[in-house]
Motif scaffolding. Structure first.
Motif, short mmCIF file in Angstrom:
data_model
loop_
_atom_site.label_atom_id
_atom_site.label_comp_id
_atom_site.label_asym_id
_atom_site.label_seq_id
_atom_site.Cartn_x
_atom_site.Cartn_y
_atom_site.Cartn_z
N SER A 1 0.82 -1.21 0.00
CA SER A 1 0.00 0.00 0.00
C SER A 1 0.85 1.26 0.00
O SER A 1 0.32 2.36 0.05
CB SER A 1 -0.96 0.01 1.20
OG SER A 1 -0.23 0.23 2.40
N GLY A 2 2.18 1.09 -0.06
CA GLY A 2 3.06 2.25 -0.13
C GLY A 2 3.97 2.44 1.06
O GLY A 2 4.61 3.46 1.21
N ILE A 3 4.06 1.45 1.93
CA ILE A 3 4.94 1.53 3.09
C ILE A 3 6.30 0.95 2.69
O ILE A 3 6.39 -0.20 2.28
CB ILE A 3 4.37 0.75 4.30
CG1 ILE A 3 2.97 1.24 4.65
CG2 ILE A 3 5.31 0.83 5.49
CD1 ILE A 3 2.86 2.71 4.97
N SER A 4 7.35 1.76 2.80
CA SER A 4 8.67 1.31 2.34
C SER A 4 9.62 0.95 3.47
O SER A 4 10.71 0.45 3.21
CB SER A 4 9.30 2.39 1.45
OG SER A 4 9.55 3.56 2.21
N PHE A 5 9.25 1.20 4.72
CA PHE A 5 10.13 0.81 5.81
C PHE A 5 9.83 -0.63 6.22
O PHE A 5 8.77 -1.17 5.88
CB PHE A 5 10.05 1.78 7.00
CG PHE A 5 8.65 2.09 7.48
CD1 PHE A 5 8.00 1.26 8.38
CD2 PHE A 5 8.00 3.23 7.05
CE1 PHE A 5 6.74 1.56 8.84
CE2 PHE A 5 6.73 3.54 7.50
CZ PHE A 5 6.10 2.70 8.39
N PRO A 6 10.76 -1.28 6.92
CA PRO A 6 10.59 -2.69 7.26
C PRO A 6 9.36 -2.95 8.14
O PRO A 6 9.11 -2.23 9.11
CB PRO A 6 11.87 -3.04 8.05
CG PRO A 6 12.86 -2.01 7.63
CD PRO A 6 12.07 -0.76 7.35
N LEU A 7 8.61 -3.97 7.74
CA LEU A 7 7.43 -4.41 8.50
C LEU A 7 7.63 -5.86 8.90
O LEU A 7 7.70 -6.74 8.05
CB LEU A 7 6.16 -4.29 7.64
CG LEU A 7 5.77 -2.90 7.16
CD1 LEU A 7 4.60 -2.98 6.19
CD2 LEU A 7 5.43 -2.01 8.33
#
Length: 132
Positions: free
Chosen positions: A57-63
């Motif tokens: 959905s556009g989250i580029s940091f580590p999840l």
């Protein structure tokens, strides 16, 4: 006042919207935080597949995914038995892993915002300058 229950479809949709908004806010401020040396990480009890949907959905940091009850207990977090997941537990660390700020919640309100983190870091830097 109408209070939806955790079983209510609108409750689930509202919660997902709230969580997505928090992640999106951090994504939006990612560069300002990076300029101060901040790295952003998030984790969830969700599966790898569900977490991948969030990332897409556009989250580029580590999840991270698959947070367990034992992980929650190690963090000192509150695990909600009824819905079997961890409630919000948010931390700001120094580079040496010292916790500068922590926030624990028993529900979806009062989450740390990126503006809160930026303000905290500005305050800490001003204190360091005064010591010099």
């Amino acid at each position: 006042i109408w209070m939806p229950t955790s079983e209510s479809p609108s409750f689930i949709a509202d919660l997902v919207t709230l969580l997505s908004a928090q992640l999106a806010a951090f994504e939006e401020k990612k560069q300002a935080l990076a300029d101060l040396g901040v790295k952003i990480f998030a984790a969830s009890v969700d599966s790898e597949e569900k977490t991948a949907e969030v990332a897409e959905s556009g989250i580029s940091f580590p999840l991270g995914f698959g947070v367990t009850r034992d992980d929650g207990h190690a963090l000192g977090s509150w695990w909600e038995d009824k819905r079997d997941f961890i409630q919000p537990s948010e931390f700001v660390f120094r580079r040496n892993a010292q916790i500068v700020q922590s926030s624990y919640s028993s529900g979806p309100l009062a989450r740390t915002s990126p503006d809160d983190v930026l303000a905290l870091l500005g305050f800490l830097k001003s204190r360091e300058r005064k010591k010099e």
